[in-house]
Design a protein around this motif. Structure first.
Motif, PDB file in Angstrom:
ATOM      1  N   ASN A 207       2.281  -9.893   9.458  1.00  0.00           N
ATOM      2  CA  ASN A 207       1.916 -10.926  10.339  1.00  0.00           C
ATOM      3  C   ASN A 207       1.640 -12.039   9.491  1.00  0.00           C
ATOM      4  O   ASN A 207       1.996 -13.422   9.990  1.00  0.00           O
ATOM      5  CB  ASN A 207       0.550 -10.382  10.707  1.00  0.00           C
ATOM      6  N   GLN A 208       1.624 -12.304   8.268  1.00  0.00           N
ATOM      7  CA  GLN A 208       1.359 -13.337   7.253  1.00  0.00           C
ATOM      8  C   GLN A 208       2.677 -13.764   6.659  1.00  0.00           C
ATOM      9  O   GLN A 208       2.920 -14.916   6.085  1.00  0.00           O
ATOM     10  CB  GLN A 208       0.283 -13.057   6.422  1.00  0.00           C
ATOM     11  N   CYS A 209       3.817 -12.718   7.003  1.00  0.00           N
ATOM     12  CA  CYS A 209       4.985 -13.005   6.478  1.00  0.00           C
ATOM     13  C   CYS A 209       6.019 -13.888   7.218  1.00  0.00           C
ATOM     14  O   CYS A 209       6.923 -13.297   7.553  1.00  0.00           O
ATOM     15  CB  CYS A 209       5.661 -12.005   5.624  1.00  0.00           C
TER      16      CYS A 209
ATOM     17  N   ILE B 299     -12.090   0.872  11.212  1.00  0.00           N
ATOM     18  CA  ILE B 299     -11.987   1.140   9.594  1.00  0.00           C
ATOM     19  C   ILE B 299     -12.086   2.739   9.397  1.00  0.00           C
ATOM     20  O   ILE B 299     -13.132   3.355  10.028  1.00  0.00           O
ATOM     21  CB  ILE B 299     -12.907   0.556   8.688  1.00  0.00           C
ATOM     22  N   VAL B 300     -11.093   3.301   8.839  1.00  0.00           N
ATOM     23  CA  VAL B 300     -11.238   4.693   8.521  1.00  0.00           C
ATOM     24  C   VAL B 300     -12.139   4.618   7.173  1.00  0.00           C
ATOM     25  O   VAL B 300     -11.705   4.018   6.194  1.00  0.00           O
ATOM     26  CB  VAL B 300     -10.001   5.291   8.222  1.00  0.00           C
ATOM     27  N   ALA B 301     -13.251   5.354   7.246  1.00  0.00           N
ATOM     28  CA  ALA B 301     -14.221   5.385   6.092  1.00  0.00           C
ATOM     29  C   ALA B 301     -13.906   6.450   5.182  1.00  0.00           C
ATOM     30  O   ALA B 301     -14.410   6.573   4.037  1.00  0.00           O
ATOM     31  CB  ALA B 301     -15.459   5.306   6.677  1.00  0.00           C
TER      32      ALA B 301
ATOM     33  N   ALA C  72       2.221  10.586   3.784  1.00  0.00           N
ATOM     34  CA  ALA C  72       1.900   9.390   3.354  1.00  0.00           C
ATOM     35  C   ALA C  72       3.373   8.717   3.433  1.00  0.00           C
ATOM     36  O   ALA C  72       4.378   9.121   3.113  1.00  0.00           O
ATOM     37  CB  ALA C  72       1.797   9.320   2.005  1.00  0.00           C
ATOM     38  N   CYS C  73       3.539   7.482   3.548  1.00  0.00           N
ATOM     39  CA  CYS C  73       4.521   6.537   3.684  1.00  0.00           C
ATOM     40  C   CYS C  73       4.348   4.874   3.501  1.00  0.00           C
ATOM     41  O   CYS C  73       3.230   4.727   3.734  1.00  0.00           O
ATOM     42  CB  CYS C  73       5.220   6.659   5.074  1.00  0.00           C
ATOM     43  N   GLY C  74       5.223   4.408   3.434  1.00  0.00           N
ATOM     44  CA  GLY C  74       5.133   2.977   3.070  1.00  0.00           C
ATOM     45  C   GLY C  74       4.422   2.445   1.894  1.00  0.00           C
ATOM     46  O   GLY C  74       4.578   3.074   0.620  1.00  0.00           O
TER      47      GLY C  74
ATOM     48  N   LEU D 283      11.646  -4.002   0.488  1.00  0.00           N
ATOM     49  CA  LEU D 283      12.029  -4.217   1.656  1.00  0.00           C
ATOM     50  C   LEU D 283      11.595  -3.429   2.827  1.00  0.00           C
ATOM     51  O   LEU D 283      11.386  -2.143   2.587  1.00  0.00           O
ATOM     52  CB  LEU D 283      13.458  -3.634   1.502  1.00  0.00           C
ATOM     53  N   VAL D 284      11.215  -4.068   3.952  1.00  0.00           N
ATOM     54  CA  VAL D 284      10.394  -3.293   4.826  1.00  0.00           C
ATOM     55  C   VAL D 284      11.109  -2.356   5.545  1.00  0.00           C
ATOM     56  O   VAL D 284      10.758  -1.350   6.246  1.00  0.00           O
ATOM     57  CB  VAL D 284       9.758  -4.498   5.842  1.00  0.00           C
ATOM     58  N   ASP D 285      12.583  -2.754   5.508  1.00  0.00           N
ATOM     59  CA  ASP D 285      13.392  -1.830   6.271  1.00  0.00           C
ATOM     60  C   ASP D 285      13.356  -0.275   5.503  1.00  0.00           C
ATOM     61  O   ASP D 285      13.472   0.693   6.277  1.00  0.00           O
ATOM     62  CB  ASP D 285      14.959  -1.990   6.093  1.00  0.00           C
TER      63      ASP D 285
HETATM   64  C1  LIG Z   1       3.118 -10.903   0.921  1.00  0.00           C
HETATM   65  C2  LIG Z   1       4.415  -9.909   1.112  1.00  0.00           C
HETATM   66  C3  LIG Z   1       5.736 -10.466   1.258  1.00  0.00           C
HETATM   67  C4  LIG Z   1       6.774  -9.547   1.520  1.00  0.00           C
HETATM   68  N1  LIG Z   1       8.094 -10.108   1.819  1.00  0.00           N
HETATM   69  C5  LIG Z   1       8.826  -9.160   2.291  1.00  0.00           C
HETATM   70  C6  LIG Z   1      10.267  -9.598   2.576  1.00  0.00           C
HETATM   71  O1  LIG Z   1      10.707 -10.934   2.522  1.00  0.00           O
HETATM   72  N2  LIG Z   1      11.475  -8.873   3.026  1.00  0.00           N
HETATM   73  C7  LIG Z   1      10.794  -7.233   3.188  1.00  0.00           C
HETATM   74  O2  LIG Z   1      11.744  -6.740   3.626  1.00  0.00           O
HETATM   75  N3  LIG Z   1       9.744  -7.170   2.947  1.00  0.00           N
HETATM   76  C8  LIG Z   1       8.835  -7.829   2.267  1.00  0.00           C
HETATM   77  N4  LIG Z   1       7.425  -7.370   2.093  1.00  0.00           N
HETATM   78  C9  LIG Z   1       7.332  -5.803   1.861  1.00  0.00           C
HETATM   79  C10 LIG Z   1       7.136  -5.301   3.185  1.00  0.00           C
HETATM   80  O3  LIG Z   1       6.474  -6.525   3.954  1.00  0.00           O
HETATM   81  C11 LIG Z   1       5.943  -4.081   2.908  1.00  0.00           C
HETATM   82  O4  LIG Z   1       6.653  -3.283   2.260  1.00  0.00           O
HETATM   83  C12 LIG Z   1       5.468  -3.666   4.412  1.00  0.00           C
HETATM   84  O5  LIG Z   1       5.013  -4.535   5.125  1.00  0.00           O
HETATM   85  C13 LIG Z   1       4.626  -2.448   4.202  1.00  0.00           C
HETATM   86  O6  LIG Z   1       4.399  -1.906   5.301  1.00  0.00           O
HETATM   87  P1  LIG Z   1       3.018  -0.886   5.294  1.00  0.00           P
HETATM   88  O7  LIG Z   1       2.805  -0.440   6.561  1.00  0.00           O
HETATM   89  O8  LIG Z   1       3.201   0.256   4.273  1.00  0.00           O
HETATM   90  O9  LIG Z   1       1.884  -1.728   4.732  1.00  0.00           O
HETATM   91  P2  LIG Z   1       0.855  -2.781   5.375  1.00  0.00           P
HETATM   92  O10 LIG Z   1       1.639  -3.733   6.199  1.00  0.00           O
HETATM   93  O11 LIG Z   1       0.062  -3.383   4.399  1.00  0.00           O
HETATM   94  O12 LIG Z   1       0.036  -2.328   6.626  1.00  0.00           O
HETATM   95  C14 LIG Z   1      -1.077  -1.247   6.138  1.00  0.00           C
HETATM   96  C15 LIG Z   1      -2.023  -1.450   7.261  1.00  0.00           C
HETATM   97  O13 LIG Z   1      -3.206  -0.067   7.176  1.00  0.00           O
HETATM   98  C16 LIG Z   1      -4.375  -1.213   7.396  1.00  0.00           C
HETATM   99  N5  LIG Z   1      -5.500  -0.359   6.689  1.00  0.00           N
HETATM  100  C17 LIG Z   1      -5.466  -0.102   5.378  1.00  0.00           C
HETATM  101  N6  LIG Z   1      -6.473   0.407   5.066  1.00  0.00           N
HETATM  102  C18 LIG Z   1      -7.412   0.884   6.236  1.00  0.00           C
HETATM  103  C19 LIG Z   1      -8.290   1.663   6.639  1.00  0.00           C
HETATM  104  N7  LIG Z   1      -9.104   2.312   5.822  1.00  0.00           N
HETATM  105  N8  LIG Z   1      -8.639   1.800   8.014  1.00  0.00           N
HETATM  106  C20 LIG Z   1      -7.727   1.341   9.021  1.00  0.00           C
HETATM  107  N9  LIG Z   1      -6.790   0.550   8.610  1.00  0.00           N
HETATM  108  C21 LIG Z   1      -6.349   0.351   7.302  1.00  0.00           C
HETATM  109  C22 LIG Z   1      -4.228  -2.458   7.065  1.00  0.00           C
HETATM  110  O14 LIG Z   1      -5.097  -3.332   7.721  1.00  0.00           O
HETATM  111  C23 LIG Z   1      -2.685  -2.615   7.390  1.00  0.00           C
HETATM  112  O15 LIG Z   1      -2.597  -3.369   8.637  1.00  0.00           O
HETATM  113  C24 LIG Z   1       6.447  -8.129   1.520  1.00  0.00           C
HETATM  114  C25 LIG Z   1       5.200  -7.684   1.397  1.00  0.00           C
HETATM  115  C26 LIG Z   1       4.164  -8.707   0.983  1.00  0.00           C
HETATM  116  C27 LIG Z   1       2.787  -7.756   0.712  1.00  0.00           C
END
Ligand SMILES: Cc1cc2nc3c(=O)[nH]c(=O)nc-3n(C[C@H](O)[C@H](O)[C@H](O)COP(=O)(O)OP(=O)(O)OC[C@H]3O[C@@H](n4cnc5c(N)ncnc54)[C@H](O)[C@@H]3O)c2cc1C
Ligand code: SF4
Lengths: 121, 418
Positions: free
Chosen positions: B44-46, B85-87, B292-294, B302-304
């Motif tokens: 959302n912020q990227c 929030i998962v605690a 676990a993933c991500g 890379l988000v892909d």
């Molecule tokens: C700032 C930034 C810039 C990036 N730029 C690029 C780019 O240009 N190109 C590209 O391909 N990739 C980019 N990436 C990488 C890619 O965006 C990330 O790898 C990807 O978003 C990871 O996805 P995720 O779901 O694992 O984590 P996240 O997107 O971090 O999602 C995790 C979610 O879990 C939630 N969460 C955490 N703990 C709890 C809890 N206890 N209870 C409930 N919810 C919880 C969080 O609120 C969050 O919404 C960037 C990453 C970052 C950080």
């Protein structure tokens, strides 16, 4: 004749390219290992382009800012003109991802569009 | 106690893709728990483009990429709870969550997918000397303040660390009218993607100083400047190389740390190098039924790859709740050796493995014209030449089931060779 040093960004190898533009405008690229590098080097020197992304203020939605981008890439030298126009723009919710926010930004023929759907609150 | 077949913790790209894949694999009862006010996680912020080249063959911005997965979750009518929030998570898969409507709730999960993402290494973990003035942010915090909340963070900015978020922010700040004086990187190579160096720094003539670090932060109330020093090969500042940069803001882009407090609470074994769970080829952790993933598993650029990995975790979680497969007794350990920092997964259970398993890893240095070699119990089975490998770019190999025909090895070693 003019020559430019660039890093190719078409793949992670990142070849160091030398691009020369002759007096008649003919372009030669060296240092590339594949045709993609040559195409990139030529374009970067003759008409480089970028996608511009930013945000604009959003009224009446759950978010205070709406992310936007140019629909396609635009000439690099237009980036700051487009930014100046983006800074003067504000949008009202609801808005859908893909909606036009600015038409024909800075005369490039390219629109600036919303990149997020935000319903009205 | 309420029960759900699959509970997904985190609604970022990993959680969303895992949920959709689990549902498509036939499990009806899937629930996503997300602490933020919206789905999509960090994307959302990227707001910059560069997401989805592999998955969609086009360059999307972060919000657009996230929306595609969020829309899919909506279309499949997968329930999710926001501001939740998962605690706690226990080893027998009891999930405790908190939100304003329901208070504290405990639910039993048939399987859990951990998808909590990562957070940035904060100033405290970097040990920077000086006062604690205002104007020091991690790059991602500055990104959220600017892109989501619409604040300006500073006028003259110094960036420490050449991670991708710092590079992206250098461009963003410049476009917004701030002056970015310099990006300093402790290592002799950049931690970010080449493309970001070119399009975020070179485009705007922002200097990148490799093998440099901040050795002092000046200013009591607000940052007034930083002292920067060159470092030797042991990353220690070299006396006499100090330079002063005037600035009102310091951004830190010095790496990401998987967010594994919950995993730890559940007794999930963590990998010292990745900071994430140790998993098998099904992305299952040491606790049965917990996947676990991500970015919580290992930091991705890379988000892909996040989406692809998460789909695998979702499908495997579905398989688990249906009682499919069974893990089998045999375990093959994956070992990261010479030049390879880690592998994910860390082991394979061949009895019930897919025809092929993707193993992702990172190298420890920049290697040019070297090879990735794979050994089964000390016997080399493959060697592949690579023009370049760098710590900033994830690498991968494929392990095929039919490669085990001659016998199942105890250990598979991945390393960099001449
Ligand atoms: C700032 C930034 C810039 C990036 N730029 C690029 C780019 O240009 N190109 C590209 O391909 N990739 C980019 N990436 C990488 C890619 O965006 C990330 O790898 C990807 O978003 C990871 O996805 P995720 O779901 O694992 O984590 P996240 O997107 O971090 O999602 C995790 C979610 O879990 C939630 N969460 C955490 N703990 C709890 C809890 N206890 N209870 C409930 N919810 C919880 C969080 O609120 C969050 O919404 C960037 C990453 C970052 C950080
Ligand atoms: S020239 Fe070809 S091989 Fe070299 S970086 Fe560009 S795309 Fe990659």
């Amino acid at each position: 004749m003019k020559s430019y040093q660039l890093t190719c960004i078409q793949c992670p190898i990142g070849c160091a390219l030398t691009v020369t533009v002759g007096d008649g405008g003919e372009v030669t690229v060296t240092g590339n290992t594949c045709p993609r590098g040559a195409a990139y080097g030529e374009k970067e020197v003759t008409h480089p382009s970028r996608t511009v992304t930013s945000t604009v203020p959003l009224e009446g939605g759950a978010l205070p800012r709406l992310p936007v981008r140019t629909r396609t890439d635009v000439p690099k030298e237009k980036i700051f003109d487009i930014m100046a126009q983006i800074k003067k723009t504000a949008v009202k919710a609801p808005v859908r991802s893909g909606d036009t926010v600015i038409e024909n930004a800075a005369g490039t023929g390219v629109d600036v569009i919303a990149t997020k759907t935000v319903p009205a609150e | 106690m309420n029960r759900h077949d699959i509970i997904i913790i985190g609604g970022g790209p990993a959680g969303l893709a895992a949920a959709a894949a689990a549902r498509e694999a036939g499990v009806e009862d899937v629930l996503i728990l997300e602490r933020d006010v919206r789905l999509g996680g960090i994307l959302n912020q990227c707001i910059h483009n560069g997401f989805g080249l592999h998955t969609f063959g086009q360059e999307l911005t972060g919000p657009e990429y996230a929306e595609r997965y969020a829309d899919k979750v909506e279309e499949l009518h997968i329930p999710y709870k926001l501001k939740t929030i998962v605690a706690d998570v226990s080893a027998d898969r009891i999930v405790t969550y908190v939100n304003a409507e329901e208070g504290v709730q405990t639910v039993q999960a048939g399987a859990i997918v951990l998808a909590m993402g990562c957070r940035e290494r904060p100033r405290g973990a970097l040990g920077l000397p000086g006062y604690r003035p205002a104007g020091i942010y991690t790059a991602g915090t500055a990104q959220r303040l600017m892109n989501v909340e619409g604040y300006s963070v500073g006028k003259k900015v110094f960036i420490l660390g050449s991670g991708d978020i710092g590079l992206i922010m250098a461009r963003r700040l410049t476009l917004e009218g701030a002056q970015v004086c310099c990006v300093a990187e402790l290592m002799p190579y950049s931690g970010g993607l080449n493309r970001n160096i070119v399009q975020c720094l070179n485009d705007f003539n922002i200097p990148l100083r490799l093998s440099h670090t901040v050795t002092r932060i000046h200013g009591k109330r607000r940052v007034e400047g930083v002292t920067v020093s060159e470092v030797d090969e042991n990353r220690r500042p070299i006396p006499g190389t100090e330079e002063f940069y005037e600035c009102d803001t310091l951004l830190l882009s010095c790496g990401l740390l998987p967010e594994n407090e919950l995993s730890r609470a559940a007794g999930v074994k963590l990998d010292r190098v990745t900071g994430g769970p140790v998993v098998d080829d099904k992305l299952m952790s040491s606790v049965p039924g917990v996947f676990a993933c991500g970015n919580v598993l290992h930091v991705h650029d890379l988000v892909d790859y996040v989406s692809e990995e998460a789909e695998r975790a979702g499908r495997q979680a579905a398989e688990y709740v249906r009682g499919g497969g069974g893990d089998g007794e045999t375990v093959v350990t994956l070992e990261a050796a010479g030049g390879v920092r880690y592998t994910v997964p860390q082991f394979i259970r061949p009895d019930n493995m897919a025809d092929s398993v993707t193993v992702r890893f990172r190298v420890s240095d920049v290697f040019r014209d070297r090879s990735v070699a794979v050994y089964y119990d000390g016997v080399r089975v493959s060697k592949r030449k690579k023009r370049i490998m760098a710590p900033g770019e994830m690498e991968q190999i494929t392990i095929r089931k039919d490669g085990f025909k001659a016998g199942i090895p105890k250990k598979i070693t991945v390393c960099v060779e001449d």
